[in-house]
Design an enzyme around this catalytic site. Structure first.
Site, PDB file in Angstrom:
ATOM      1  N   ASN A 177       0.989  -1.254  -0.088  1.00 55.83           N
ATOM      2  CA  ASN A 177       0.154  -0.127  -0.163  1.00 55.83           C
ATOM      3  C   ASN A 177       0.909   1.218  -0.060  1.00 55.83           C
ATOM      4  O   ASN A 177       1.485   1.332   0.970  1.00 55.83           O
ATOM      5  CB  ASN A 177      -0.886   0.140   1.261  1.00 55.83           C
ATOM      6  CG  ASN A 177      -1.833   1.132   1.435  1.00 55.83           C
ATOM      7  OD1 ASN A 177      -1.747   2.071   0.570  1.00 55.83           O
ATOM      8  ND2 ASN A 177      -2.258   1.350   2.682  1.00 55.83           N
ATOM      9  N   LYS A 179       0.075   4.293  -0.050  1.00 53.60           N
ATOM     10  CA  LYS A 179      -0.616   5.364   0.645  1.00 53.60           C
ATOM     11  C   LYS A 179      -0.571   6.604  -0.488  1.00 53.60           C
ATOM     12  O   LYS A 179      -0.357   6.531  -1.529  1.00 53.60           O
ATOM     13  CB  LYS A 179      -0.074   5.660   2.048  1.00 53.60           C
ATOM     14  CG  LYS A 179      -0.172   4.503   2.626  1.00 53.60           C
ATOM     15  CD  LYS A 179       0.195   4.266   4.459  1.00 53.60           C
ATOM     16  CE  LYS A 179      -0.028   3.032   4.732  1.00 53.60           C
ATOM     17  NZ  LYS A 179       0.093   3.021   6.196  1.00 53.60           N
ATOM     18  N   HIS A 218      -9.258   1.077   5.235  1.00 49.18           N
ATOM     19  CA  HIS A 218      -8.110   1.126   5.840  1.00 49.18           C
ATOM     20  C   HIS A 218      -8.256   2.097   7.008  1.00 49.18           C
ATOM     21  O   HIS A 218      -9.093   2.994   7.111  1.00 49.18           O
ATOM     22  CB  HIS A 218      -7.062   1.737   4.912  1.00 49.18           C
ATOM     23  CG  HIS A 218      -5.601   1.822   5.471  1.00 49.18           C
ATOM     24  ND1 HIS A 218      -5.239   2.498   6.515  1.00 49.18           N
ATOM     25  CD2 HIS A 218      -4.462   0.719   5.267  1.00 49.18           C
ATOM     26  CE1 HIS A 218      -4.147   2.317   6.744  1.00 49.18           C
ATOM     27  NE2 HIS A 218      -3.642   1.281   5.980  1.00 49.18           N
ATOM     28  N   GLU A 245      -6.589   4.452   8.223  1.00 52.25           N
ATOM     29  CA  GLU A 245      -6.464   6.021   7.715  1.00 52.25           C
ATOM     30  C   GLU A 245      -7.641   6.472   7.280  1.00 52.25           C
ATOM     31  O   GLU A 245      -7.889   7.651   7.450  1.00 52.25           O
ATOM     32  CB  GLU A 245      -5.062   6.010   7.065  1.00 52.25           C
ATOM     33  CG  GLU A 245      -3.821   5.855   7.738  1.00 52.25           C
ATOM     34  CD  GLU A 245      -2.735   5.107   7.106  1.00 52.25           C
ATOM     35  OE1 GLU A 245      -2.598   5.446   5.860  1.00 52.25           O
ATOM     36  OE2 GLU A 245      -1.668   4.738   7.607  1.00 52.25           O
ATOM     37  N   GLU A 291      -4.716  -5.101  10.667  1.00 55.87           N
ATOM     38  CA  GLU A 291      -3.984  -4.229  10.885  1.00 55.87           C
ATOM     39  C   GLU A 291      -4.028  -3.268  12.223  1.00 55.87           C
ATOM     40  O   GLU A 291      -4.824  -2.546  12.049  1.00 55.87           O
ATOM     41  CB  GLU A 291      -3.799  -3.122   9.566  1.00 55.87           C
ATOM     42  CG  GLU A 291      -3.630  -3.799   8.259  1.00 55.87           C
ATOM     43  CD  GLU A 291      -2.891  -2.502   7.334  1.00 55.87           C
ATOM     44  OE1 GLU A 291      -1.826  -2.996   6.836  1.00 55.87           O
ATOM     45  OE2 GLU A 291      -3.677  -1.580   7.272  1.00 55.87           O
ATOM     46  N   GLY A 344       3.046   1.869  10.518  1.00 57.30           N
ATOM     47  CA  GLY A 344       4.136   3.037  10.508  1.00 57.30           C
ATOM     48  C   GLY A 344       4.765   3.669  11.779  1.00 57.30           C
ATOM     49  O   GLY A 344       5.788   4.423  11.936  1.00 57.30           O
ATOM     50  N   SER A 384       3.928  -2.392  10.326  1.00 57.07           N
ATOM     51  CA  SER A 384       5.378  -2.714  10.274  1.00 57.07           C
ATOM     52  C   SER A 384       6.265  -3.759   9.783  1.00 57.07           C
ATOM     53  O   SER A 384       6.993  -4.278  10.589  1.00 57.07           O
ATOM     54  CB  SER A 384       5.902  -1.994  11.759  1.00 57.07           C
ATOM     55  OG  SER A 384       5.453  -0.758  11.912  1.00 57.07           O
TER      56      SER A 384
HETATM   57  P1  13P Z   1       3.441   0.076   7.608  1.00 57.99           P
HETATM   58  O1  13P Z   1       4.059  -1.133   6.943  1.00 57.99           O
HETATM   59  O2  13P Z   1       4.092   1.360   7.106  1.00 57.99           O
HETATM   60  O3  13P Z   1       3.374   0.043   8.878  1.00 57.99           O
HETATM   61  O4  13P Z   1       1.980   0.464   7.120  1.00 57.99           O
HETATM   62  C1  13P Z   1       1.132  -0.684   7.244  1.00 57.99           C
HETATM   63  C2  13P Z   1      -0.130  -0.425   6.283  1.00 57.99           C
HETATM   64  O5  13P Z   1      -0.889   0.637   6.904  1.00 57.99           O
HETATM   65  C3  13P Z   1      -0.513  -0.870   5.166  1.00 57.99           C
HETATM   66  O6  13P Z   1      -1.845  -0.652   4.784  1.00 57.99           O
END
Ligand code: 13P
Length: 248
Positions: A9, A11, A92, A94, A162, A168, A208
């Site tokens: 992803n 983002k 997601h 976010e 997740e 992150g 992560s």
């Molecule tokens: P990270 O791998 O940067 O922690 O992000 C995970 C994520 O949100 C994938 O959708």
């Protein structure tokens, strides 16, 4: 036997120059035994699908629940498919946080994706507050019940676990915690959809995931792959994660 899926992803990262990473990934990964998916910003979907030339599946990061209409700035599942996507991430954390998306909204987006022939990668996950209050499984159950459409099948839906606090942050749950939630999701899907579909739906871990921890996470029961954020942006990081899953 479920197929494995290494999903990235991107983002809100990536411009045309970033497609060089996809070229490198295609060259470096050889013939993985797992499926590989990248979900770039919508501006890159078409160009990335050309560069990936069938070696990597392409997905969107969100879609609208409607097919067309007066929804400025939004994209329908049909538009993503038209641009070259075969998957789309929905729900997601976010999007749930930044755009106030409820489980009902996520479910309607997943249904729209399925109608247009896209595989919906439906995300669930607890906050740190939820985990510390020991309500992780309750939160996951509510998100699954609300976000996964009744029509979900193994061919149309992937579920990504997740934990919000692991995204992150460089933090990950213990392998026991990942296993507990993935087993719980499997049991929930089996009860809801029947074992034929429930047992066959792929479950991804996200949060992560790095080259250094991928192999141990892929060895956990009911982990069928990963949804990778930061480490999917560079072929030098994502390539080893794809290899780890291929070898799991
Ligand atoms: P990270 O791998 O940067 O922690 O992000 C995970 C994520 O949100 C994938 O959708």
């Amino acid at each position: 036997m479920r197929g494995k899926l290494a999903a990235g992803n991107w983002k809100m990262n990536g411009v045309a120059a970033s497609l060089a990473e996809v070229e490198s990934l295609v060259l470096s990964m050889g013939r993985p035994t797992c499926e590989v998916l990248l979900c770039p910003p919508a501006t890159l979907i078409h160009r990335m699908s050309v560069v990936a030339s069938g070696n990597i599946k392409i997905g969107g990061q969100d879609c609208h629940a409607k097919t067309t209409g007066a929804h400025t700035g939004d994209l329908s599942a049909a538009m993503l498919a038209d641009a070259g996507a075969s998957y789309v991430i929905v729900g997601h954390s976010e999007r749930r946080q930044d755009h106030g998306e409820t489980d009902a909204v996520v479910q309607s987006k997943a249904s729209a994706a399925i109608t247009e022939g896209l595989v919906a990668v439906i995300c669930v996950g607890e906050t740190l507050e939820d985990r510390e209050a020991e309500r992780t499984l309750d939160v996951i159950a509510a998100q699954l019940d609300g976000s996964v459409p009744d029509t979900a099948t193994a061919a149309t839906v992937v579920v990504a676990y997740e934990p919000v606090w692991a995204i992150g942050s460089g933090l990950t749950p213990t392998l026991e915690q990942i296993g507990e939630v993935h087993d719980f999701i499997r049991t929930n899907l089996n009860a809801r959809l029947g074992t034929t579909e429930g047992d066959a739906i792929r479950l991804l871990y996200g949060g992560s995931v790095k080259p250094g921890n991928a192999a141990e996470i892929f060895a956990v029961s009911n982990v069928d792959g990963a949804l990778v954020g930061g480490a999917s942006l560079k072929a030098a990081d994502f390539g080893p994660i794809v290899d780890a899953l291929s070898n799991a």
